[in-house]
Design an enzyme around this catalytic site. Sequence first.
Site, short mmCIF file in Angstrom:
data_model
loop_
_atom_site.label_atom_id
_atom_site.label_comp_id
_atom_site.label_asym_id
_atom_site.label_seq_id
_atom_site.Cartn_x
_atom_site.Cartn_y
_atom_site.Cartn_z
CB CYS A 151 32.52 44.73 44.97
SG CYS A 151 31.70 45.94 45.58
CG ASN A 199 37.35 39.28 49.93
OD1 ASN A 199 37.42 40.18 50.54
ND2 ASN A 199 36.19 39.26 49.82
NE ARG A 222 32.56 44.50 53.98
CZ ARG A 222 32.70 44.98 53.04
NH1 ARG A 222 31.77 45.11 51.68
NH2 ARG A 222 33.73 45.23 52.62
CG HIS A 244 38.55 41.38 45.71
ND1 HIS A 244 37.61 41.03 46.11
CD2 HIS A 244 38.97 42.68 46.93
CE1 HIS A 244 36.72 41.02 47.01
NE2 HIS A 244 37.70 42.64 46.98
#
Length: 312
Positions: free
Chosen positions: A242, A251, A17, A211
Amino acid sequence: MTFTYTPEAQLRDVTLRDGLQLTGKPLATERKVEIARELLALGVPALEIGSMARPDLVPPLADTLDVIAALTPEELARCWVWVATPRHIEKAAAAGARNFQYCLSATDSHNKANIGRTTEDSVAAMPAAVALTRDCGGSIQLCIATSFTCPFEGVVDPARVLGIAADPRTDGADDIVICDTLGQAVPAQVRGLIRAVRDETPPRRILYHGHDTWGLGVANTLTAIDAGATMVDGSLGGLGGCPFAPGASGNTATEDLLFATRPGWLTPDALAVLVRTGETLLAELGEPNRSKTAQGARSKADAFEWVIGETA
């Protein structure tokens, strides 16, 4: 003697994701399902497998419903899907999903950029999202993005996050996810906010999503665990970011978090599989591997049991 990090926390891998949101190359549905099954079989406790965000805004995740449909109910019991509206839950549940991460931002600016509405609008819709989740026998998380800093408004007042977490309309969440969306937090901030969420808001499992933009991903995650988080997010090779948060990088790496915390299921052989899986995936996508553990595993320090060598 085996050493593990205490207090313990489970890892949720978010490669499929958050990890894929900014990739330039698409990943085939079949390949996503293959990776999900590899990680679950290895012992990774939980996964994020996709997002119900608009396909035109996040093209790499446009096949999320197909990924859900390809997995078994037993596999889906350990998988989470990103949602932002009750309608998202309806669609994902119809495909077979049962675990939903209902995401909103602590700031209106990011919520409007990310979801297209104010934070208040997202909070107001959450009771309906909870009701739909209960109807299908699922679980729902309250995920608060930009909990520390916002790309448009700067530092976020912790009172803003605590207000959302304590709002009666978010009471139905099984878990709460506190997100360092930009990777700009430092351990003292993480400790303070996680403890406040633990002590001042309704009791529920606390997750930390970090992150590694400023190099503190592992340090912040370990601090979050110490402060009360019992599940933490990571992605293979530190992939991710993002699309609606300028300045956000990948991340915190799954490999790095697992090497640091040493859960009982993680053996040198299991870590080697994770490293190879991450390397193969990142090569397919043409993305850099930011995992320090992956680098260390490829070193020549052969006497260290976690090293797999340069060619293995």
